[in-house]
Structures are given as structure tokens and as C-alpha cells.
Design an enzyme around this catalytic site. Sequence first.
Site, PDB file in Angstrom:
ATOM      1  N   GLN A   1      68.926  96.417  -7.120  1.00 28.85           N
ATOM      2  CA  GLN A   1      68.320  97.527  -7.853  1.00 28.85           C
ATOM      3  C   GLN A   1      69.403  98.548  -8.268  1.00 28.85           C
ATOM      4  O   GLN A   1      70.543  98.153  -8.457  1.00 28.85           O
ATOM      5  CB  GLN A   1      67.180  98.185  -7.059  1.00 28.85           C
TER       6      GLN A   1
ATOM      7  N   GLY B   1      66.932  90.347  -8.963  1.00 31.10           N
ATOM      8  CA  GLY B   1      67.180  89.124  -9.714  1.00 31.10           C
ATOM      9  C   GLY B   1      68.596  89.168 -10.248  1.00 31.10           C
ATOM     10  O   GLY B   1      68.953  90.089 -10.971  1.00 31.10           O
ATOM     11  N   HIS B   2      69.417  88.233  -9.832  1.00 30.20           N
ATOM     12  CA  HIS B   2      70.807  88.211 -10.267  1.00 30.20           C
ATOM     13  C   HIS B   2      71.082  86.909 -11.006  1.00 30.20           C
ATOM     14  O   HIS B   2      70.889  85.829 -10.458  1.00 30.20           O
ATOM     15  CB  HIS B   2      71.752  88.343  -9.067  1.00 30.20           C
TER      16      HIS B   2
ATOM     17  N   ASP C   1      69.382  95.955 -12.895  1.00 34.08           N
ATOM     18  CA  ASP C   1      69.636  95.051 -14.024  1.00 34.08           C
ATOM     19  C   ASP C   1      70.882  95.446 -14.812  1.00 34.08           C
ATOM     20  O   ASP C   1      70.948  95.235 -16.026  1.00 34.08           O
ATOM     21  CB  ASP C   1      68.425  94.992 -14.981  1.00 34.08           C
TER      22      ASP C   1
ATOM     23  N   LYS D   1      74.918  93.268 -12.031  1.00 36.32           N
ATOM     24  CA  LYS D   1      75.639  93.214 -10.754  1.00 36.32           C
ATOM     25  C   LYS D   1      76.020  91.799 -10.361  1.00 36.32           C
ATOM     26  O   LYS D   1      77.099  91.565  -9.850  1.00 36.32           O
ATOM     27  CB  LYS D   1      74.776  93.817  -9.624  1.00 36.32           C
TER      28      LYS D   1
HETATM   29  P1  IMP Z   1      59.278  96.871  -5.811  1.00 29.86           P
HETATM   30  O1  IMP Z   1      60.705  96.904  -5.414  1.00 29.86           O
HETATM   31  O2  IMP Z   1      58.755  95.495  -6.084  1.00 29.86           O
HETATM   32  O3  IMP Z   1      58.405  97.637  -4.875  1.00 29.86           O
HETATM   33  O4  IMP Z   1      59.158  97.640  -7.233  1.00 29.86           O
HETATM   34  C1  IMP Z   1      59.369  99.052  -7.348  1.00 29.86           C
HETATM   35  C2  IMP Z   1      60.056  99.387  -8.651  1.00 29.86           C
HETATM   36  O5  IMP Z   1      61.396  98.905  -8.627  1.00 29.86           O
HETATM   37  C3  IMP Z   1      59.418  98.768  -9.907  1.00 29.86           C
HETATM   38  O6  IMP Z   1      59.576  99.673 -10.984  1.00 29.86           O
HETATM   39  C4  IMP Z   1      60.260  97.535 -10.154  1.00 29.86           C
HETATM   40  O7  IMP Z   1      60.217  97.147 -11.513  1.00 29.86           O
HETATM   41  C5  IMP Z   1      61.627  98.056  -9.754  1.00 29.86           C
HETATM   42  N1  IMP Z   1      62.532  96.990  -9.320  1.00 29.86           N
HETATM   43  C6  IMP Z   1      62.534  96.315  -8.164  1.00 29.86           C
HETATM   44  N2  IMP Z   1      63.533  95.429  -8.113  1.00 29.86           N
HETATM   45  C7  IMP Z   1      64.210  95.553  -9.262  1.00 29.86           C
HETATM   46  C8  IMP Z   1      65.391  94.932  -9.781  1.00 29.86           C
HETATM   47  O8  IMP Z   1      66.036  94.080  -9.163  1.00 29.86           O
HETATM   48  N3  IMP Z   1      65.787  95.344 -11.008  1.00 29.86           N
HETATM   49  C9  IMP Z   1      65.139  96.312 -11.693  1.00 29.86           C
HETATM   50  N4  IMP Z   1      64.043  96.931 -11.247  1.00 29.86           N
HETATM   51  C10 IMP Z   1      63.580  96.554 -10.041  1.00 29.86           C
END
Ligand code: IMP
Length: 430
Positions: free
Chosen positions: A224, A40-41, A13, A16
Site C-alpha cells: 500500500q 498486488g505487485h 500501486d 513497488k
Molecule cells: P483493505 O486493505 O482491503 O481493507 O482496503 C482499504 C483501502 O485500501 C481500500 O481503499 C483499498 O482499495 C486500499 N488498498 C488496499 N490494498 C491496496 C493496494 O495494494 N494498493 C492500493 N490500494 C490498496
Amino acid sequence: MTNVAVIGSQWGDEGKGKVVDWLSERAHVVVRFQGGHNAGHTLVVDGVTYKLSLLPSGIVREGKLSLIGNGVVIDPAALLSEIAAVGKLGVSVTPDNLRIAENCPLILPVHRKVDQMAEAIRGKGKIGTTGRGIGPAYEDKVARRAIRVCDLADEMLLRSKIETLLVYHNALLKAANAEPMTVDEILAPLLAVAPKILSFAMPVWLLLDSLRREGKRILFEGAQGIMLDVDHGTYPYVTSSNTLAGAATVGSGMGLSGIGYVLGITKAYTTRVGSGPFPTELTDDIGAKIGKIGNEFGTVTGRARRCGWFDAVLVRQAVKIAGIHGIALTKLDVLDGFDSLKICIGYRHDGKLYDYLPASMKIQAEVEPIYEEMPGWPESTHGKRSWVDLPAQAIKYIRRIEELIECQVALLSTGPKREDTILVRDPFVD
Ligand code: IMP
């Protein structure tokens, strides 16, 4: 001219999407290489807001080729609904502007179910995943039972692979007193979308090789951030993929020598969604104020992001681990008007000082940040388009960050619009 990888240097977040969109003006190709629709972009282009999860950010620009590499896990239904959603905003997605690696693993409904079940079992110790099945899909890939895009072309093979996969997952579901899934529950929706998904499928590595030979400029778009990297992040509170720049080669099939510059997107403060350690977290009014001004709510899940001061120790660690050449500093304007700002320059734990975040999950949870304090600036930096228009104190804040993280600012983003960007060094010609 060099190819560029853009990655997040904190917990995701960092903004990007906007930076990739801005850079994609000069790129021919934009490639996603890890993650899935957990990302999420948000892009704001000519007053239109696009919320992308799985589609590369280049998709909103005409004449750009978007590629989804093999390192991405694809939920076919989510992909098709995202294509439909951007279609309603006037962006047409066809095999002319989107290609998907035929060896991408798929996220199936059973992965979502297992993801949510595993979180429920973890209880208080939950990771706070996005619940989209990302982790279980990557587990299946490593366990060599994943269903991949190319498997959609052969119904017999698909059925037998689903049978094998369900032997494993149904055992887990039954053990947790959850309803097992049937082969048809997985197979029928896959067969329904197979022709459409297959129309985008190809050996992306081969295409990348020819694009590179043609001298096309390629932009690799990470999702991420480094602190969510499965190896180098705050394990186990991480995502299930590698988020480093190195993942761009593994997750696309482009050789290591094909990427010349790594741009680390870095927010001027720190945020995190989900559980896990966060040494500079502010649970007071200041944190709430940053969250409000910065509109810190997850694009994917809508969850409020946790907010805190800039952590120079973590970003320096990310710079070193990911080989970041320059950073794009984002959301500086959110800090406008604060009397003073703190920057974390080290940690204290059990009488010991650390200039890095150790791997132990216990120490990570317990470290106390050591801060340096700087005066803020009363003026606005919002939407500034030239370095000389920035308040002197804001420049001092940036310079101090550069010094502490041992890396320079290549781009400064001063607002959500494309044009709210100050270029210091062009990553493509660095
Ligand atoms: P997962 O990727 O859904 O397995 O989530 C694992 C961890 O990564 C959690 O803490 C999510 O909140 C975090 N996470 C996954 N995708 C994003 C992203 O695009 N931005 C911020 N945090 C993310």
C-alpha cells in the site's frame, strides 16, 4: 552497506514490486512486514509476468530468502494458491526460500464475510476495501483474539480459540441478518493446510537477527502507501495497518537500528483505488488518458484506478512522516506526449491556504488543489536507461518535483522491465 525499507509514498500501486525486484538483485533477504493479500505487485521478468500478493517480491529470484513478518495478516488458502500459481511459472517455493513468522495473525473466512458485510452496511460511505478480510483480521489482532500461525500446531487450542472468536463475530453477523459460521467451517480447512503452513513457520525475528549479524543485506518490502496508513493516511479511507517505514521494525521484529535507508516509491502522477478524498483527481478525458496509458487497473480486484495530477503536497507529507531518504520515481513515460502537466503545490479551503493535508475528513474531501503548470515533452522516455537520454523538459519536471517534495530521486523507472531503470544513488550504499 545498509538495509533498505521500500514503501509507497502515495495511495499504493506506485510500482513497488518492480523496484523491490530490481533492488533484490543486490539483497540477500526480502521481508514483507504489513498488509496481506490486499497488496498486488506485478513483476515482469524475462517476459514472464508474475502477480504477487502475499509473497515477497524476492521470491522470483533464485538464491534469495523471502520472509513474511509478524505484521502481515495471512490468509492460508490464499498463500497456498499463490505458491501454486508461481509454481506453475517455474518458481519453487519451499522452506529454503520462504519463512513465515510464527506469530502472524491469520485471515479466516469469517473475516472476509465480516469485511464484505461491513462494506454493505456502510453503503455510499463504503471504504472500497479489497473485501479480503484484512480489516477484521487486524481488528482481531488488536482485540487479542486472533488466531496465529503457531496456533495451527495444537488442534485443541485452535478449536477453543475459534469458539471464542466466533462468539464475537457471530453476534455481528446475526445483528446484520447474515448467516453465522460454525466452528467446523473454520477449523476443518485450517487443519487441512496446517502441516504445509507450519513447514514455513519460525521465529522470524530471531532469523533476522542472525542474518543481520552475518552482514546480509536485507530489503523490507512495504505494501500500500503512506496515504493509506491507518494513522497518517486519509482516515477512515485507509487500510488497517501502518504503512510507514517504522512498521518494518514492528512488523518483522528487526530493531530500529537495523534499517538505514528508506526508499519511497512515487508515481510521476497520482492514482487511488477505492473511495476517499483525492484532491488532484481528474474525472475528465485527461484522467482517462492517464489511466489508459498507465494501464491503471488494480492487480488484486481489477478495479479501474482513479487518476490525477502529481500532488507534491501529499508526497512531501509522506517524505516527512515516513523519513524517506530518496524516492524511486516511476511511470514517468506515461506522461510522454502531454502538452502541459500540472503539479499540486498547495490547497485552498474556506479562504485558508494549506501546505499540508489536514486530518479532518471534511476538509480533506473539500480542499481545492492549487496548481503550477509546466510544459510537457513530445519525446519518449519509455525504456530509457541513462539520464542523458531523457528529454530536457522531463528532467525539469523531475527537478521541480524534487524541489517541492524536499527529497531527491534515487532511482528512475522508465518501463515495466527490470532493465528500464536509471540508478542515481544506490540505496544500499547511501
Ligand atoms: P483493505 O486493505 O482491503 O481493507 O482496503 C482499504 C483501502 O485500501 C481500500 O481503499 C483499498 O482499495 C486500499 N488498498 C488496499 N490494498 C491496496 C493496494 O495494494 N494498493 C492500493 N490500494 C490498496
